[in-house]
Design an enzyme around this catalytic site. Structure first.
Site, PDB file in Angstrom:
ATOM      1  N   TYR A  98      40.091  24.737  29.747  1.00  0.00           N
ATOM      2  CA  TYR A  98      41.223  24.764  28.826  1.00  0.00           C
ATOM      3  C   TYR A  98      40.840  25.241  27.426  1.00  0.00           C
ATOM      4  O   TYR A  98      41.617  25.976  26.796  1.00  0.00           O
ATOM      5  CB  TYR A  98      41.910  23.397  28.783  1.00  0.00           C
ATOM      6  CG  TYR A  98      42.812  23.171  29.976  1.00  0.00           C
ATOM      7  CD1 TYR A  98      44.146  23.552  29.940  1.00  0.00           C
ATOM      8  CD2 TYR A  98      42.331  22.586  31.141  1.00  0.00           C
ATOM      9  CE1 TYR A  98      44.973  23.362  31.030  1.00  0.00           C
ATOM     10  CE2 TYR A  98      43.149  22.390  32.241  1.00  0.00           C
ATOM     11  CZ  TYR A  98      44.471  22.780  32.180  1.00  0.00           C
ATOM     12  OH  TYR A  98      45.286  22.606  33.266  1.00  0.00           O
ATOM     13  N   GLU A 140      45.728  16.476  36.502  1.00  0.00           N
ATOM     14  CA  GLU A 140      44.781  17.060  37.455  1.00  0.00           C
ATOM     15  C   GLU A 140      43.637  16.098  37.754  1.00  0.00           C
ATOM     16  O   GLU A 140      43.166  16.028  38.904  1.00  0.00           O
ATOM     17  CB  GLU A 140      44.274  18.401  36.907  1.00  0.00           C
ATOM     18  CG  GLU A 140      45.355  19.478  36.954  1.00  0.00           C
ATOM     19  CD  GLU A 140      45.200  20.566  35.896  1.00  0.00           C
ATOM     20  OE1 GLU A 140      44.072  20.737  35.382  1.00  0.00           O
ATOM     21  OE2 GLU A 140      46.202  21.228  35.587  1.00  0.00           O
ATOM     22  N   TYR A 191      50.369  22.214  50.609  1.00  0.00           N
ATOM     23  CA  TYR A 191      49.681  23.462  50.906  1.00  0.00           C
ATOM     24  C   TYR A 191      48.191  23.300  50.620  1.00  0.00           C
ATOM     25  O   TYR A 191      47.753  22.317  50.012  1.00  0.00           O
ATOM     26  CB  TYR A 191      50.246  24.609  50.058  1.00  0.00           C
ATOM     27  CG  TYR A 191      50.305  24.314  48.576  1.00  0.00           C
ATOM     28  CD1 TYR A 191      49.162  24.409  47.773  1.00  0.00           C
ATOM     29  CD2 TYR A 191      51.493  23.921  47.968  1.00  0.00           C
ATOM     30  CE1 TYR A 191      49.206  24.114  46.426  1.00  0.00           C
ATOM     31  CE2 TYR A 191      51.553  23.627  46.615  1.00  0.00           C
ATOM     32  CZ  TYR A 191      50.405  23.727  45.850  1.00  0.00           C
ATOM     33  OH  TYR A 191      50.454  23.424  44.502  1.00  0.00           O
ATOM     34  N   ARG A 206      44.293  32.304  47.628  1.00  0.00           N
ATOM     35  CA  ARG A 206      45.739  32.264  47.827  1.00  0.00           C
ATOM     36  C   ARG A 206      46.106  30.910  48.436  1.00  0.00           C
ATOM     37  O   ARG A 206      45.267  30.247  49.069  1.00  0.00           O
ATOM     38  CB  ARG A 206      46.219  33.385  48.744  1.00  0.00           C
ATOM     39  CG  ARG A 206      45.935  34.782  48.247  1.00  0.00           C
ATOM     40  CD  ARG A 206      46.650  35.145  46.958  1.00  0.00           C
ATOM     41  NE  ARG A 206      46.373  36.536  46.592  1.00  0.00           N
ATOM     42  CZ  ARG A 206      45.364  36.928  45.818  1.00  0.00           C
ATOM     43  NH1 ARG A 206      44.526  36.027  45.314  1.00  0.00           N
ATOM     44  NH2 ARG A 206      45.187  38.202  45.534  1.00  0.00           N
ATOM     45  N   GLN A 207      47.363  30.537  48.289  1.00  0.00           N
ATOM     46  CA  GLN A 207      47.830  29.235  48.757  1.00  0.00           C
ATOM     47  C   GLN A 207      48.775  29.411  49.939  1.00  0.00           C
ATOM     48  O   GLN A 207      49.647  30.292  49.932  1.00  0.00           O
ATOM     49  CB  GLN A 207      48.521  28.488  47.607  1.00  0.00           C
ATOM     50  CG  GLN A 207      47.530  28.064  46.546  1.00  0.00           C
ATOM     51  CD  GLN A 207      48.115  27.978  45.156  1.00  0.00           C
ATOM     52  OE1 GLN A 207      49.094  28.625  44.836  1.00  0.00           O
ATOM     53  NE2 GLN A 207      47.502  27.163  44.311  1.00  0.00           N
ATOM     54  N   GLY A 276      62.554  33.743  55.232  1.00  0.00           N
ATOM     55  CA  GLY A 276      61.276  34.410  55.432  1.00  0.00           C
ATOM     56  C   GLY A 276      60.160  33.429  55.720  1.00  0.00           C
ATOM     57  O   GLY A 276      60.322  32.454  56.462  1.00  0.00           O
ATOM     58  N   THR A 280      57.470  27.805  56.377  1.00  0.00           N
ATOM     59  CA  THR A 280      56.221  27.120  56.715  1.00  0.00           C
ATOM     60  C   THR A 280      56.178  25.654  56.279  1.00  0.00           C
ATOM     61  O   THR A 280      55.799  24.798  57.088  1.00  0.00           O
ATOM     62  CB  THR A 280      55.014  27.891  56.161  1.00  0.00           C
ATOM     63  OG1 THR A 280      55.217  28.186  54.774  1.00  0.00           O
ATOM     64  CG2 THR A 280      54.824  29.197  56.918  1.00  0.00           C
ATOM     65  N   VAL A 387      58.401  27.297  45.192  1.00  0.00           N
ATOM     66  CA  VAL A 387      58.344  28.726  44.911  1.00  0.00           C
ATOM     67  C   VAL A 387      56.980  29.234  45.325  1.00  0.00           C
ATOM     68  O   VAL A 387      55.958  28.691  44.901  1.00  0.00           O
ATOM     69  CB  VAL A 387      58.576  28.998  43.407  1.00  0.00           C
ATOM     70  CG1 VAL A 387      58.531  30.488  43.122  1.00  0.00           C
ATOM     71  CG2 VAL A 387      59.908  28.409  42.972  1.00  0.00           C
ATOM     72  N   PHE A 388      56.944  30.284  46.162  1.00  0.00           N
ATOM     73  CA  PHE A 388      55.674  30.928  46.470  1.00  0.00           C
ATOM     74  C   PHE A 388      55.373  31.935  45.363  1.00  0.00           C
ATOM     75  O   PHE A 388      56.271  32.600  44.856  1.00  0.00           O
ATOM     76  CB  PHE A 388      55.749  31.663  47.812  1.00  0.00           C
ATOM     77  CG  PHE A 388      55.749  30.744  49.001  1.00  0.00           C
ATOM     78  CD1 PHE A 388      55.351  29.429  48.901  1.00  0.00           C
ATOM     79  CD2 PHE A 388      56.158  31.200  50.243  1.00  0.00           C
ATOM     80  CE1 PHE A 388      55.341  28.584  49.993  1.00  0.00           C
ATOM     81  CE2 PHE A 388      56.154  30.364  51.347  1.00  0.00           C
ATOM     82  CZ  PHE A 388      55.750  29.058  51.225  1.00  0.00           C
ATOM     83  N   GLY A 389      54.105  32.075  44.996  1.00  0.00           N
ATOM     84  CA  GLY A 389      53.747  33.016  43.948  1.00  0.00           C
ATOM     85  C   GLY A 389      53.674  32.331  42.597  1.00  0.00           C
ATOM     86  O   GLY A 389      53.726  31.111  42.484  1.00  0.00           O
TER      87      GLY A 389
END
Length: 397
Positions: A98, A140, A191, A206-207, A276, A280, A387-389
């Site tokens: 950070y 976190e 995920y 990637r997730q 789409g 998942t 939201v993906f991305g």
């Protein structure tokens, strides 16, 4: 949270900062990656950097956080912060990173805004940054503690024990820990991050949502091969997984994270809406509901281009068939499929009183479905989304 003095300065300067925020974030990333190229190589999504999507996400998050503090100086936007913290934890972001972000972000602010950044303005925005950063660091840290891992040490090696071709562009990978230890528990809807080493030595991440039953001894993810469009290149990780990863391969996989999780009792009606590859996380939710024999109504809604493009459709239908009171509604853009044609439309779909809804898919789809659900009387607090991305779509109550 935000001091009165800083709140007045941020309120006065927010329009100027907001107008320049994408220039600021673009310069910030350029400065940070010049000083720390390993962050672009091994942590940040190079595709999102190339398309500008990551800059837009950072700009939106900072501006939204600052605006919230100005309007609610004694509160903080925990929904947004939790979403970001889960993403960061799945990437292994550390507290000591950070200050690096702070240094280069504030250098960019000073360079873009010039003389407008007086010491008073710098102090006020510094307060905003550290309010956001320290809140994320604390969240976190708790997420790492829940997984019993050290700060950022989320990675384990997993073996691919099976691969299933779901459609021409979607493959499922079935995984188990390579060390033989039990797979970590996860909640339906969560995920994992997958890190692969590419041909140029970069270790990109990637997730992917977990699709199998939480009680299973293995874990499964479904990966859609991403084709480039416009300024966005082909997906580096998805294409690598499709082309090179077969049974017996090893992958670095993170602990499970994500705050879009199934949370209902047996009497809660549910609606699971996806489009789409957004189906998942809904698969794991359906797996859990079927295992629990969820008694209340469950409505599954899915939209896709065509039946052949609808990944995991057979699994959805089979799980719906195992539930006491469940129905599935599919829409396909291509006509003649035997199902509804066009975009998803809930006009004729029964929505039970007290329904809790979970949405996953492209932003236009989720906005449309959310709007219809609100019109049907579903409470805003009962509509949850993923939201993906890099987009951080902040649903408004």
């Amino acid at each position: 949270m935000l001091s009165d003095r800083s709140a007045s300065v941020v309120r006065a300067t927010l329009p100027a900062v907001g107008a320049a925020i994408e220039d600021i974030t673009g310069l910030f990333y350029a400065k940070m990656f010049a000083a720390h190229p390993e962050l672009l190589r091994d942590l940040f999504n190079r595709g999102n950097q190339a398309s500008g999507a990551q800059r837009q996400a950072l700009a939106g998050s900072v501006a939204a956080f600052a605006a919230y503090l100005v309007d609610h100086p004694d509160e903080r936007p925990d929904v947004m912060l939790r979403r970001i913290a889960h993403k960061h934890a799945s990437l292994g972001v550390r507290a000591d990173q950070y200050p690096i972000v702070h240094q280069h972000l504030f250098e960019a602010i000073a360079e873009v805004l010039g003389d407008a950044v007086t010491p008073e303005v710098a102090r006020a925005w510094d307060e905003v940054y550290w309010l956001m950063a320290n809140a994320l660091i604390a969240l976190e840290a708790r997420l790492y503690a829940q997984q019993d891992v050290a700060d950022g040490d989320v990675w384990r090696e997993w073996e691919v024990v099976g691969r299933t071709e779901e459609t021409d562009d979607v493959a499922s990978f079935h995984l188990r820990p390579a060390d033989g230890a039990p797979a970590p528990a996860f909640r339906p809807g969560q995920y994992v991050s997958v890190q692969v080493e590419l041909a140029d030595g970069a270790r990109q991440i990637r997730q992917y949502s977990l699709t199998g039953a939480p009680a299973a001894t293995t874990r499964s993810i479904a990966v859609k091969r991403v084709a480039g469009a416009g300024t966005a290149p082909d997906g580096e990780v998805s294409n690598h997984l499709h082309a090179r990863v077969r049974t017996g391969a090893r992958l670095r996989v993170s602990a499970p994270y994500g705050d879009l999780v199934l949370d209902s009792d047996d009497s809660t009606p549910l609606l699971l809406a996806s489009a789409g590859i957004g189906c998942t996380p809904m698969l794991a939710m359906l797996e859990q509901l079927a295992a629990d024999q969820h008694a209340a109504p469950v409505t599954v809604v899915h939209a896709d281009r065509a039946p052949a493009a609808h990944a995991l459709r057979a699994d959805q239908e089979a799980l719906v068939g195992k539930l006491p009171d469940a129905t599935a509604h599919f829409w396909y853009e291509q006509p003649g499929s035997g199902h509804r044609t066009g975009l998803a439309d809930l006009t004729d779909v029964p929505v039970s009183p007290g329904t809790r809804a979970y949405l996953c898919g492209p932003l236009p789809f989720m906005r449309a479905v959310r709007g219809q659900l609100l019109d049907r009387g579903v409470a805003a607090a009962d509509i949850h989304y993923e939201v993906f991305g890099p987009d951080m779509w902040l649903g408004r109550a």
